[in-house]
Write a protein that holds these residues in place. Structure first.
Motif, PDB file in Angstrom:
ATOM      1  N   HIS A 404      12.318 -16.602  26.848  1.00  0.00           N
ATOM      2  CA  HIS A 404      12.601 -17.506  25.749  1.00  0.00           C
ATOM      3  C   HIS A 404      13.462 -18.654  26.275  1.00  0.00           C
ATOM      4  O   HIS A 404      13.938 -18.632  27.412  1.00  0.00           O
ATOM      5  CB  HIS A 404      13.316 -16.769  24.606  1.00  0.00           C
ATOM      6  CG  HIS A 404      12.404 -15.918  23.773  1.00  0.00           C
ATOM      7  ND1 HIS A 404      11.945 -14.684  24.195  1.00  0.00           N
ATOM      8  CD2 HIS A 404      11.854 -16.120  22.537  1.00  0.00           C
ATOM      9  CE1 HIS A 404      11.162 -14.165  23.262  1.00  0.00           C
ATOM     10  NE2 HIS A 404      11.083 -15.016  22.243  1.00  0.00           N
ATOM     11  N   ALA A 500       6.539 -13.241  25.080  1.00  0.00           N
ATOM     12  CA  ALA A 500       6.693 -11.826  24.734  1.00  0.00           C
ATOM     13  C   ALA A 500       7.938 -11.280  25.413  1.00  0.00           C
ATOM     14  O   ALA A 500       8.079 -11.381  26.633  1.00  0.00           O
ATOM     15  CB  ALA A 500       5.465 -11.028  25.159  1.00  0.00           C
ATOM     16  N   VAL A 526       5.243  -7.569  21.616  1.00  0.00           N
ATOM     17  CA  VAL A 526       4.857  -8.463  20.525  1.00  0.00           C
ATOM     18  C   VAL A 526       4.912  -9.903  21.026  1.00  0.00           C
ATOM     19  O   VAL A 526       5.958 -10.397  21.452  1.00  0.00           O
ATOM     20  CB  VAL A 526       5.790  -8.295  19.310  1.00  0.00           C
ATOM     21  CG1 VAL A 526       5.432  -9.298  18.215  1.00  0.00           C
ATOM     22  CG2 VAL A 526       5.713  -6.862  18.785  1.00  0.00           C
ATOM     23  N   TRP A 527       3.771 -10.561  20.984  1.00  0.00           N
ATOM     24  CA  TRP A 527       3.699 -11.959  21.408  1.00  0.00           C
ATOM     25  C   TRP A 527       4.057 -12.869  20.227  1.00  0.00           C
ATOM     26  O   TRP A 527       3.576 -12.679  19.111  1.00  0.00           O
ATOM     27  CB  TRP A 527       2.294 -12.309  21.899  1.00  0.00           C
ATOM     28  CG  TRP A 527       2.009 -11.815  23.289  1.00  0.00           C
ATOM     29  CD1 TRP A 527       1.516 -10.595  23.632  1.00  0.00           C
ATOM     30  CD2 TRP A 527       2.197 -12.541  24.508  1.00  0.00           C
ATOM     31  NE1 TRP A 527       1.380 -10.505  25.003  1.00  0.00           N
ATOM     32  CE2 TRP A 527       1.790 -11.694  25.565  1.00  0.00           C
ATOM     33  CE3 TRP A 527       2.661 -13.817  24.821  1.00  0.00           C
ATOM     34  CZ2 TRP A 527       1.839 -12.067  26.903  1.00  0.00           C
ATOM     35  CZ3 TRP A 527       2.705 -14.200  26.156  1.00  0.00           C
ATOM     36  CH2 TRP A 527       2.303 -13.341  27.178  1.00  0.00           C
ATOM     37  N   GLU A 528       4.889 -13.846  20.501  1.00  0.00           N
ATOM     38  CA  GLU A 528       5.264 -14.862  19.526  1.00  0.00           C
ATOM     39  C   GLU A 528       4.610 -16.182  19.929  1.00  0.00           C
ATOM     40  O   GLU A 528       4.261 -16.386  21.095  1.00  0.00           O
ATOM     41  CB  GLU A 528       6.791 -15.017  19.484  1.00  0.00           C
ATOM     42  CG  GLU A 528       7.536 -13.721  19.197  1.00  0.00           C
ATOM     43  CD  GLU A 528       8.989 -13.790  19.632  1.00  0.00           C
ATOM     44  OE1 GLU A 528       9.564 -14.909  19.662  1.00  0.00           O
ATOM     45  OE2 GLU A 528       9.550 -12.733  19.978  1.00  0.00           O
ATOM     46  N   TYR A 530       4.964 -20.504  19.386  1.00  0.00           N
ATOM     47  CA  TYR A 530       5.759 -21.634  18.901  1.00  0.00           C
ATOM     48  C   TYR A 530       5.089 -22.949  19.296  1.00  0.00           C
ATOM     49  O   TYR A 530       4.528 -23.062  20.392  1.00  0.00           O
ATOM     50  CB  TYR A 530       7.170 -21.590  19.490  1.00  0.00           C
ATOM     51  CG  TYR A 530       7.921 -20.328  19.143  1.00  0.00           C
ATOM     52  CD1 TYR A 530       8.523 -20.187  17.897  1.00  0.00           C
ATOM     53  CD2 TYR A 530       7.987 -19.264  20.053  1.00  0.00           C
ATOM     54  CE1 TYR A 530       9.194 -19.016  17.555  1.00  0.00           C
ATOM     55  CE2 TYR A 530       8.653 -18.099  19.723  1.00  0.00           C
ATOM     56  CZ  TYR A 530       9.256 -17.969  18.476  1.00  0.00           C
ATOM     57  OH  TYR A 530       9.910 -16.807  18.144  1.00  0.00           O
ATOM     58  N   GLU A 538      12.171 -22.802  19.322  1.00  0.00           N
ATOM     59  CA  GLU A 538      11.501 -21.527  19.061  1.00  0.00           C
ATOM     60  C   GLU A 538      12.057 -20.808  17.824  1.00  0.00           C
ATOM     61  O   GLU A 538      12.400 -19.627  17.868  1.00  0.00           O
ATOM     62  CB  GLU A 538      11.616 -20.607  20.287  1.00  0.00           C
ATOM     63  CG  GLU A 538      11.095 -21.215  21.566  1.00  0.00           C
ATOM     64  CD  GLU A 538      11.410 -20.416  22.810  1.00  0.00           C
ATOM     65  OE1 GLU A 538      11.185 -20.947  23.911  1.00  0.00           O
ATOM     66  OE2 GLU A 538      11.892 -19.260  22.702  1.00  0.00           O
ATOM     67  N   HIS A 540      10.342 -21.094  14.541  1.00  0.00           N
ATOM     68  CA  HIS A 540       9.261 -20.764  13.609  1.00  0.00           C
ATOM     69  C   HIS A 540       8.088 -20.135  14.366  1.00  0.00           C
ATOM     70  O   HIS A 540       7.299 -20.822  15.023  1.00  0.00           O
ATOM     71  CB  HIS A 540       8.803 -22.017  12.870  1.00  0.00           C
ATOM     72  CG  HIS A 540       9.927 -22.724  12.166  1.00  0.00           C
ATOM     73  ND1 HIS A 540      10.576 -22.196  11.082  1.00  0.00           N
ATOM     74  CD2 HIS A 540      10.529 -23.917  12.436  1.00  0.00           C
ATOM     75  CE1 HIS A 540      11.522 -23.012  10.689  1.00  0.00           C
ATOM     76  NE2 HIS A 540      11.521 -24.071  11.487  1.00  0.00           N
ATOM     77  N   ASP A 541       7.977 -18.824  14.251  1.00  0.00           N
ATOM     78  CA  ASP A 541       6.913 -18.071  14.922  1.00  0.00           C
ATOM     79  C   ASP A 541       5.605 -18.258  14.155  1.00  0.00           C
ATOM     80  O   ASP A 541       5.491 -17.875  12.982  1.00  0.00           O
ATOM     81  CB  ASP A 541       7.297 -16.602  14.993  1.00  0.00           C
ATOM     82  CG  ASP A 541       6.276 -15.748  15.722  1.00  0.00           C
ATOM     83  OD1 ASP A 541       5.302 -16.304  16.271  1.00  0.00           O
ATOM     84  OD2 ASP A 541       6.461 -14.510  15.731  1.00  0.00           O
ATOM     85  N   ALA A 543       2.611 -16.990  15.148  1.00  0.00           N
ATOM     86  CA  ALA A 543       1.614 -16.036  15.644  1.00  0.00           C
ATOM     87  C   ALA A 543       0.659 -15.582  14.550  1.00  0.00           C
ATOM     88  O   ALA A 543      -0.556 -15.478  14.773  1.00  0.00           O
ATOM     89  CB  ALA A 543       2.323 -14.829  16.265  1.00  0.00           C
TER      90      ALA A 543
END
Length: 590
Positions: A404, A500, A526-528, A530, A538, A540-541, A543
């Protein structure tokens, strides 16, 4: 291939019927600039004054005012891999540095040393008329090779530096460092006021003076890799005292103040929100005043170290200016990764515990209270808490070791007089550490050679960012960049980012039997998603809203990982308070 002496000279039976020849050494192009890389260690995105900090950094601020600040510049989440990217212009797995040189695992991307097919800028420059000088932290060679018997092929002098002085490993006592010089170990100077940062700047200045005294025109490449501000946060007491009152407000208020300052400076858009606190970080108000005071002093030591480093960097800049070299120098300043999570919840007097697991916060605080006035002194490996690391990375999420923003977004300052259209300007194009050596090559007129020391070279992965010097609005030329570190994964593509977070799990049975191994399930990560072009930090996800885009980006991540030798995946270093785990790991199902 240049002709040999015998091919250039006319050889007769005697001097009288012969003609000598003296081949000219390879020279850089006339007027070729010097190159200086300055690399900080564990400096957070917002820890320089010109990036929003309340810490005094007048030298960095001056370089920014006379050059450019990049707000969309990326590195890897860990020190050695970023150094590999910076020096070679290749992605870190491709260069053999998937993790640290302390962990060599027998796979091409995890050799723990640089492949000879990925030459450093020093190796490229040596053959093209440059003197190459390095000082500070190396950490690109397995420590078991730093013996009197070698092997020496991965020491700094064999990887492109004519001179090197510094520490070979990832951290050292700043008051009593472990030191090498050229191809041997050496002792620290006998100086009652000794500090490693001032010593390496002394050496850097001395090396440049020696070089210039020997050749009035030959350009140089100088690599200054500070150990600061990596723990231990060792600095004279007056620097610590200065920042106690500054940070009594705590990390929550510090984050808010820094974001407001970043907005005033134009570094982030007005209205940019702060992400929620990182996992494990409690509100500052949760702690009683005495514990707040203890944690504040740990942060004050870190801040004092940042100012102390900037002060000595100022001596280097002043020396280059006095020698008439500064304005003919491409000057680059960056951090190797984001601010460090390695201090645990409340910080510690002994950050080496990170590698085995911290005591309970109450026990750590008790030790800090007991030795409060000794913070910064040589007998302690003091470091700050994760709350201060979170503030250091304002306004980004997470921290060092993570993919991130808080792990991979670095402040970047580039000073190159004559080409910068707007000194003091800000650049927002996406770039990465692999792009800096291509930039240096383009500015100097050097080329990436096809062979170095008889070894065929891999192509550069980076792309020069020189096109941004004169045009703030130039479209980003990069299109894709993968990230991977210890199982953390991300992919940037055309302004979007899939990321992730991966937590290695420990097998309790193996831990109890002393055979701890990481049990990893990458499919459960868990993949995010943006849209960084509109969601800079980063928050507002998307996905759930863009599943097809996310799936395509995840598949592209696997392709990029395979292309760059990032496979097989593994998780070697445990979580924030977990142990280091070693072993071999399969890629697992996709």
């Amino acid at each position: 291939m240049p002709p040999s002496d015998s091919e250039q000279a006319r050889i007769g039976r005697t001097f009288a019927d012969s003609a000598p020849a003296f081949p000219e050494p390879r020279r850089a192009r006339p007027g070729a600039p010097n190159v200086v890389y300055v690399l900080y260690d564990d400096l957070g995105f917002s820890d320089l004054g010109c990036f929003g900090s309340e810490i005094a950094t007048p030298t960095a601020d001056r370089l920014a005012a006379e050059g450019l600040r990049y707000t969309n510049f990326h590195v890897t989440p860990l020190c050695s891999p970023t150094r590999a990217c910076l020096l070679t212009g290749r992605n870190h797995h491709r260069a053999g540095m998937g993790l640290l040189p302390n962990f060599a695992m027998g796979y091409p991307g995890y050799r723990g040393e640089l492949h000879h097919s990925t030459a450093t800028l020093g190796e490229m420059a040596q053959s093209q008329g440059y003197t190459t000088l390095g000082v500070g932290k190396w950490h690109l060679t397995p420590m078991n090779q730093f013996t009197g018997a070698g092997p020496f092929d991965q020491w700094p002098l064999q990887r492109g530096f004519d001179r090197f002085y510094g520490t070979p490993d990832g951290m050292t006592n700043q008051w009593r460092p472990d030191l090498i010089e050229d191809n041997h170990w050496t002792e620290m100077p006998d100086d009652a006021d000794y500090h490693f940062t001032s010593d390496i700047v002394d050496r850097a200045i001395g090396y440049v003076h020696d070089h210039r005294n020997g050749d009035a025109e030959k350009p140089f490449f100088l690599y200054v890799a500070f150990c600061a501000p990596h723990f231990p946060h060792h600095v004279p007491k007056e620097y610590v005292d200065k920042y106690v009152l500054v940070f009594e407000k705590g990390w929550d208020a510090t984050r808010e103040d820094r974001l407001a300052r970043q907005q005033e400076l134009g570094l982030v858009d007005a209205g940019t929100p702060l992400p929620a606190r990182n996992a494990g970080v409690r509100p500052w108000s949760d702690y009683d005043p005495a514990d707040q005071a203890a944690m504040t002093r740990l942060q004050a030591a870190y801040a004092g170290m940042v100012e102390h480093t900037d002060e000595h960097l100022g001596r280097l800049v002043a020396a280059l200016e006095e020698m008439g070299e500064l304005d003919n120098t491409l000057f680059v300043l960056l951090s190797d990764n984001g601010a460090s999570q390695e201090g645990g919840e409340v910080g510690s007097m002994n950050a080496v515990k990170f590698f085995t697991g911290y005591d309970a916060p109450e026990q750590e605080l008790a030790e800090i209270h007991e030795h409060l006035d000794e913070i910064g002194t040589e007998q302690w490996v003091n470091t700050y808490s994760i709350g201060w690391a979170m503030a250091g990375n304002t306004p980004l999420k997470l921290w060092k070791q993570d993919t991130h923003g808080g792990g991979v977004r670095s402040p970047l300052i580039v000073r190159w007089p004559g080409e910068v259209a707007d000194p003091g300007g800000i650049r927002t194009q996406f770039h990465h550490a692999i792009d800096l050596t291509p930039t240096a090559l383009e500015v100097t007129g050097m080329v990436a050679p096809g062979q170095v020391k008889g070894v065929e070279q891999q192509p550069l992965d980076g792309e020069s960012l020189r096109y941004t010097f004169g045009d703030a609005g130039a479209p980003t030329r990069r299109t894709v960049q993968y990230f991977e570190m210890n199982g953390q994964r991300a992919l940037w593509q055309d302004g979007w980012k899939a990321v992730a977070h991966h937590e290695p799990m420990l097998s309790p049975v193996l831990v109890l039997t002393g055979q701890a191994e990481a049990v990893t399930d990458f499919d459960s990560d868990v993949w995010e998603l943006y849209h960084l072009d509109s969601d800079w930090n980063e928050v507002h996800d998307l996905a759930a809203e863009e599943p097809e885009r996310l799936a395509a980006m995840v598949e592209l991540w696997w392709q990029e990982a395979e292309r760059n030798d990032a496979l097989p995946l593994g998780a070697i270093i445990g979580g924030m308070n977990g142990p280091i785990i070693t072993g071999r790991y399969d890629q697992g199902p996709r």
